[in-house]
Design a protein around this motif. Structure first.
Motif, PDB file in Angstrom:
ATOM      1  N   ARG A 105      -9.558 -33.943 -92.453  1.00  0.00           N
ATOM      2  CA  ARG A 105     -10.583 -33.004 -92.915  1.00  0.00           C
ATOM      3  C   ARG A 105     -10.337 -32.686 -94.384  1.00  0.00           C
ATOM      4  N   VAL A 106     -11.299 -32.044 -95.008  1.00  0.00           N
ATOM      5  CA  VAL A 106     -11.144 -31.582 -96.383  1.00  0.00           C
ATOM      6  C   VAL A 106     -10.720 -30.121 -96.330  1.00  0.00           C
ATOM      7  N   LEU A 107      -9.665 -29.813 -97.057  1.00  0.00           N
ATOM      8  CA  LEU A 107      -9.152 -28.451 -97.134  1.00  0.00           C
ATOM      9  C   LEU A 107      -9.432 -27.930 -98.540  1.00  0.00           C
ATOM     10  N   VAL A 108     -10.087 -26.771 -98.617  1.00  0.00           N
ATOM     11  CA  VAL A 108     -10.267 -26.080 -99.892  1.00  0.00           C
ATOM     12  C   VAL A 108      -9.579 -24.735 -99.739  1.00  0.00           C
ATOM     13  N   GLU A 109      -8.515 -24.538-100.510  1.00  0.00           N
ATOM     14  CA  GLU A 109      -7.741 -23.300-100.443  1.00  0.00           C
ATOM     15  C   GLU A 109      -7.988 -22.510-101.721  1.00  0.00           C
ATOM     16  N   LEU A 152     -21.768 -26.612 -90.975  1.00  0.00           N
ATOM     17  CA  LEU A 152     -21.274 -27.933 -91.358  1.00  0.00           C
ATOM     18  C   LEU A 152     -20.203 -28.453 -90.398  1.00  0.00           C
ATOM     19  N   GLY A 153     -19.819 -27.635 -89.426  1.00  0.00           N
ATOM     20  CA  GLY A 153     -18.758 -28.031 -88.508  1.00  0.00           C
ATOM     21  C   GLY A 153     -17.382 -27.690 -89.031  1.00  0.00           C
ATOM     22  N   GLY A 154     -17.327 -26.767 -89.958  1.00  0.00           N
ATOM     23  CA  GLY A 154     -16.055 -26.375 -90.549  1.00  0.00           C
ATOM     24  C   GLY A 154     -15.604 -25.012 -90.072  1.00  0.00           C
ATOM     25  N   SER A 155     -14.537 -24.523 -90.696  1.00  0.00           N
ATOM     26  CA  SER A 155     -13.996 -23.219 -90.338  1.00  0.00           C
ATOM     27  C   SER A 155     -13.420 -22.555 -91.583  1.00  0.00           C
ATOM     28  N   LEU A 171     -11.881 -25.354 -94.089  1.00  0.00           N
ATOM     29  CA  LEU A 171     -11.666 -26.692 -93.540  1.00  0.00           C
ATOM     30  C   LEU A 171     -13.028 -27.261 -93.198  1.00  0.00           C
ATOM     31  N   MET A 172     -13.342 -28.438 -93.755  1.00  0.00           N
ATOM     32  CA  MET A 172     -14.653 -29.038 -93.543  1.00  0.00           C
ATOM     33  C   MET A 172     -14.504 -30.506 -93.192  1.00  0.00           C
ATOM     34  N   PRO A 173     -15.540 -31.078 -92.566  1.00  0.00           N
ATOM     35  CA  PRO A 173     -15.467 -32.503 -92.225  1.00  0.00           C
ATOM     36  C   PRO A 173     -15.271 -33.353 -93.479  1.00  0.00           C
ATOM     37  N   LEU A 174     -14.462 -34.386 -93.355  1.00  0.00           N
ATOM     38  CA  LEU A 174     -14.247 -35.337 -94.441  1.00  0.00           C
ATOM     39  C   LEU A 174     -15.392 -36.337 -94.420  1.00  0.00           C
ATOM     40  N   PHE A 175     -15.995 -36.579 -95.576  1.00  0.00           N
ATOM     41  CA  PHE A 175     -17.112 -37.502 -95.695  1.00  0.00           C
ATOM     42  C   PHE A 175     -16.647 -38.709 -96.489  1.00  0.00           C
TER      43      PHE A 175
END
Length: 190
Positions: A105-109, A152-155, A171-175
């Motif tokens: 997944r893609v993590l943006v902190e 988007l299916g993230g959290s 946390l978001m889906p990786l594209f």
């Protein structure tokens, strides 16, 4: 019961208005159509905007990570979280954004060394409309950000300590930009 019913009605109306606004803003694409959005340029624009206002946002980026969604909406969400961090942090404090890949997944902190929030506020009021730690805020931006990331299916995860700061993790889906599809963690049925 009346208040609960009223909140559900308002939330339903808000969802309908959000869809209408999305259609108006993104007229070239039908509502609900998403594409891959690279996060590096978004975070760089947000950091540059903060710099123009005299604030520094430390940035750590894994190159070419993308999630699905709409670029402008994702920029508003990340921008909102960064602005909240800047608002909660004195000029002598630290605000950072880290974008990485984590478990498929893609993590943006987004973190800060600012005022922090109480556990009670996080559990019972954060991400609910009309609740904010700011004297001038209404909490709508946080609520809409949370709703969009969920769509988007993230959290969103929040860790905070009063007087110590806050870390918000999206946390978001990786594209996969090469194939134009969502990547799934091994073993997950899709």
């Amino acid at each position: 019961e009346f208040q609960q019913d009223m909140l559900l009605t308002v939330e339903s109306s808000l969802d309908k208005m959000r869809q209408m606004m999305l259609q108006l803003r993104e007229g070239e694409k039908p509502a609900g159509v998403v594409s891959g959005v690279e996060l590096t340029p978004i975070v760089q624009r947000i950091a540059a905007s903060a710099r123009q206002r005299g604030r520094e946002v430390q940035v750590q980026l894994d190159d070419r990570l993308a999630t699905r969604g709409h670029a402008q909406r994702l920029e508003r969400v990340v921008g909102h979280v960064v602005q909240n961090a800047l608002d909660a942090t004195p000029g002598s404090g630290r605000v950072w954004v880290r974008v990485a890949q984590a478990a498929g997944r893609v993590l943006v902190e987004v973190g800060d060394t600012g005022a922090g929030m109480s556990p009670d506020f996080i559990q019972h009021r954060l991400f609910r409309p009309f609740n904010s730690t700011k004297s001038s805020g209404m909490g709508i931006g946080s609520y809409e950000s949370f709703q969009y990331i969920k769509e988007l299916g993230g959290s969103i995860d929040v860790k905070s300590e009063l007087g110590q700061g806050t870390v918000v993790t999206l946390l978001m889906p990786l594209f996969d930009l090469r194939t134009g599809t969502d990547l799934r963690a091994p073993g997950l049925a899709g």
